[in-house]
Design a protein around this motif. Structure first.
Motif, mmCIF file in Angstrom:
data_model
loop_
_atom_site.group_PDB
_atom_site.id
_atom_site.type_symbol
_atom_site.label_atom_id
_atom_site.label_comp_id
_atom_site.label_asym_id
_atom_site.label_seq_id
_atom_site.Cartn_x
_atom_site.Cartn_y
_atom_site.Cartn_z
ATOM 1 N N LEU A 1 -1.238 5.010 -7.028
ATOM 2 C CA LEU A 1 -0.682 5.139 -5.723
ATOM 3 C C LEU A 1 -1.862 6.150 -5.172
ATOM 4 N N GLY A 2 -2.036 5.972 -3.644
ATOM 5 C CA GLY A 2 -3.117 6.619 -3.071
ATOM 6 C C GLY A 2 -2.237 8.067 -2.723
ATOM 7 N N VAL A 3 -3.199 9.032 -2.497
ATOM 8 C CA VAL A 3 -2.709 10.366 -2.056
ATOM 9 C C VAL A 3 -3.062 10.740 -0.486
ATOM 10 N N ALA A 4 -2.143 11.056 0.088
ATOM 11 C CA ALA A 4 -2.152 11.478 1.546
ATOM 12 C C ALA A 4 -1.988 13.318 1.364
ATOM 13 N N ASP A 5 -3.205 13.783 1.888
ATOM 14 C CA ASP A 5 -3.343 14.891 1.560
ATOM 15 C C ASP A 5 -3.458 15.957 3.097
ATOM 16 N N ALA A 6 -3.192 17.262 2.634
ATOM 17 C CA ALA A 6 -3.413 18.243 3.774
ATOM 18 C C ALA A 6 -2.265 17.581 5.025
ATOM 19 N N MET A 7 -1.265 17.087 4.611
ATOM 20 C CA MET A 7 -0.136 16.726 5.501
ATOM 21 C C MET A 7 0.996 17.925 5.623
ATOM 22 N N ASP A 8 2.067 17.379 6.216
ATOM 23 C CA ASP A 8 3.188 18.533 6.315
ATOM 24 C C ASP A 8 3.632 18.683 4.800
ATOM 25 N N THR A 9 3.666 17.675 3.929
ATOM 26 C CA THR A 9 4.046 18.301 2.752
ATOM 27 C C THR A 9 3.364 19.102 2.006
ATOM 28 N N ALA A 10 2.040 19.545 2.167
ATOM 29 C CA ALA A 10 1.174 20.377 1.769
ATOM 30 C C ALA A 10 1.149 21.854 2.700
ATOM 31 N N GLN A 11 2.415 21.689 3.510
ATOM 32 C CA GLN A 11 2.731 22.851 4.177
ATOM 33 C C GLN A 11 1.809 23.083 5.345
ATOM 34 N N ARG A 12 1.135 22.115 6.086
ATOM 35 C CA ARG A 12 0.425 22.191 7.214
ATOM 36 C C ARG A 12 1.718 23.067 8.312
ATOM 37 N N ASN A 13 1.511 23.657 8.945
ATOM 38 C CA ASN A 13 2.303 24.464 9.874
ATOM 39 C C ASN A 13 3.338 25.447 9.496
ATOM 40 N N MET A 14 3.182 25.172 7.826
ATOM 41 C CA MET A 14 4.297 26.323 7.129
ATOM 42 C C MET A 14 3.728 26.988 5.933
ATOM 43 N N GLY A 15 2.366 27.533 6.449
ATOM 44 C CA GLY A 15 1.954 28.367 5.340
ATOM 45 C C GLY A 15 0.471 28.222 4.903
ATOM 46 N N THR B 1 0.671 -1.084 -0.080
ATOM 47 C CA THR B 1 -0.001 -0.010 -0.071
ATOM 48 C C THR B 1 0.872 1.348 0.003
ATOM 49 N N ALA B 2 0.723 2.249 -0.951
ATOM 50 C CA ALA B 2 1.414 3.086 -1.052
ATOM 51 C C ALA B 2 0.817 4.652 -1.307
ATOM 52 N N TYR B 3 0.908 5.605 -0.145
ATOM 53 C CA TYR B 3 0.526 6.849 -0.470
ATOM 54 C C TYR B 3 1.613 7.906 -0.749
ATOM 55 N N ALA B 4 1.478 8.845 -1.617
ATOM 56 C CA ALA B 4 2.237 9.910 -1.889
ATOM 57 C C ALA B 4 1.962 11.084 -1.192
ATOM 58 N N ALA B 5 2.473 11.679 -0.323
ATOM 59 C CA ALA B 5 2.115 12.998 0.465
ATOM 60 C C ALA B 5 2.187 14.142 -0.577
#
Length: 395
Positions: A75-89, A35-39
């Motif tokens: 692939l699955g999507v991991a969204d609204a994680m740190d890659t999406a700049q949570r806590n950084m904009g 199982t694979a998610y891309a953030a």
């Protein structure tokens, strides 16, 4: 052949002949061996007021198209994680709109989606443990209401308020008991966020692991697994071997994912990685190789991407988002090399040059001629190189 200039830290410019990209076939059936998610990251409106401290103005067409790009490779999507700049904009309003829109897009194509649940809508101050739990529950209910799977992200507010491992257990007990479907826990290391020092009640990884595993065991029916982002392969393997039955280890180790996903005689990690959003075609091809029973092909495809990922996630690691957005731009997935909060300025030109070199070595430049045009143009704008030659290089 297309050539590009490379820029060293002393200002020396050399030329690199670009290779052909790795050709990755989109799968026609679901990936099965892992199982694979891309953030995924977010794409700002190029003309928006995306300066430090301003509310995020997102290019929704490009942002959502990138998620469809990831889904198209199985692939699955991991969204609204740190890659999406949570806590950084990424502010609260943009985060909620992102979750709502991504959930609708996932449903339209049957794409796998999990989204981050945090406490970042609270003011940046110390609050009570009950207030932390209330904040988690508010975001959890919102994500569940739009039909998204959830990742319970590490909370800066909890790290500030908790005085002991029991305080972590108290908050997680309350939140997990309310979850309508199993959630993924997230242990984010200090390389990604220094304010999370001592998360799960101790700076000793073994002690913190005990607390994490106790929380998972106490709520095994409400926990799908854990994403570990400590950049410590041994620590991840140690936890992986002690997971409660029915739960999964999702590696968040962007330095060591090739071996962790391949696994050993005892088990393997699945993936929830920021790195995979930069190399979605290669990640898909590698897992397809495992599905076909060809671990040698898996190694051949994915191993070269690890050096690229290590460069993207080099210290200070929390600026890795800049490399993700840079590659997205080089590969034509966004119209401008720009980021929410002006974070496209967080990496130097020599650092980006090394990303170009390693992306080429990994076959991760999806459109070499476009990448050459854009990268050389950026260097020309910076006054580093002159005009383009007919071969696409610099003079």
């Amino acid at each position: 052949m297309t050539s590009v200039p490379l820029l060293s830290t002393d200002g020396t410019v050399t030329a690199l002949e670009l290779r052909e990209p790795v050709v990755a076939e989109r799968p026609t059936t679901p990936l099965t061996s892992r199982t694979a998610y891309a953030a995924a990251h977010v794409v700002p409106t190029a003309w928006g007021d995306n300066v430090p401290g301003a509310p995020a103005e997102l290019d929704w067409d490009a942002t959502l198209a990138y998620r469809h790009h990831v889904w198209s490779y199985g692939l699955g999507v991991a969204d609204a994680m740190d890659t999406a700049q949570r806590n950084m904009g990424l502010d609260t309003a943009a985060t909620r709109e992102l979750i709502t829109r991504s959930a609708a897009e996932a449903a339209s194509v049957g794409g796998a989606l999990v989204v981050g649940v945090n406490t970042d809508h609270l003011a940046d101050e110390t609050v009570s443990l009950d207030a932390v739990a209330d904040a988690y529950l508010e975001q959890l209910a919102f994500a569940e209401d739009v039909g998204a799977g959830t990742v319970l992200m590490a909370s800066r507010h909890l790290a500030r308020a908790a005085q002991s491992a029991d305080d972590y257990r108290r908050v997680y007990d309350r939140v997990l008991s309310a979850a309508q479907s199993p959630v993924v826990l997230h242990w984010l290391g200090t390389a990604f966020d220094p304010s999370l020092e001592g998360y799960f009640g101790s700076s000793d990884v073994a002690e913190a692991s005990d607390t994490l595993l106790r929380i998972m065991t106490d709520h095994v029916d409400h926990v799908a697994g854990v994403k570990m982002s400590l950049l410590d392969a041994d620590a991840e393997i140690a936890v992986r071997r002690r997971l409660p039955a029915g739960t999964t280890m999702f590696t968040g180790d962007d330095f060591n994912y090739v071996d962790l996903i391949a696994g050993d005689a005892v088990g393997h990690s699945d993936a929830l990685l920021g790195a995979f959003t930069a190399i979605a075609p290669a990640a898909s091809a590698a897992i397809q190789a495992l599905d076909a029973g060809d671990p040698a092909a898996y190694e051949r495809i994915l191993r070269p991407t690890e050096a690229l990922s290590r460069q993207i996630f080099a210290a200070p690691t929390y600026y890795y988002k800049t490399g993700i957005a840079f590659l997205s731009w080089l590969n034509g997935h966004q119209p401008a090399f720009s980021m929410v909060g002006g974070l496209h300025a967080a990496r130097s030109l020599p650092h980006l040059s090394e990303i170009v070199r390693l992306a080429d070595a990994a076959g991760a430049l999806e459109h070499p001629e476009l990448a050459a045009e854009r990268w050389t143009g950026l260097l020309r704008t910076a006054g580093v190189v002159g005009t383009l030659t007919t071969a696409g290089g610099a003079r």
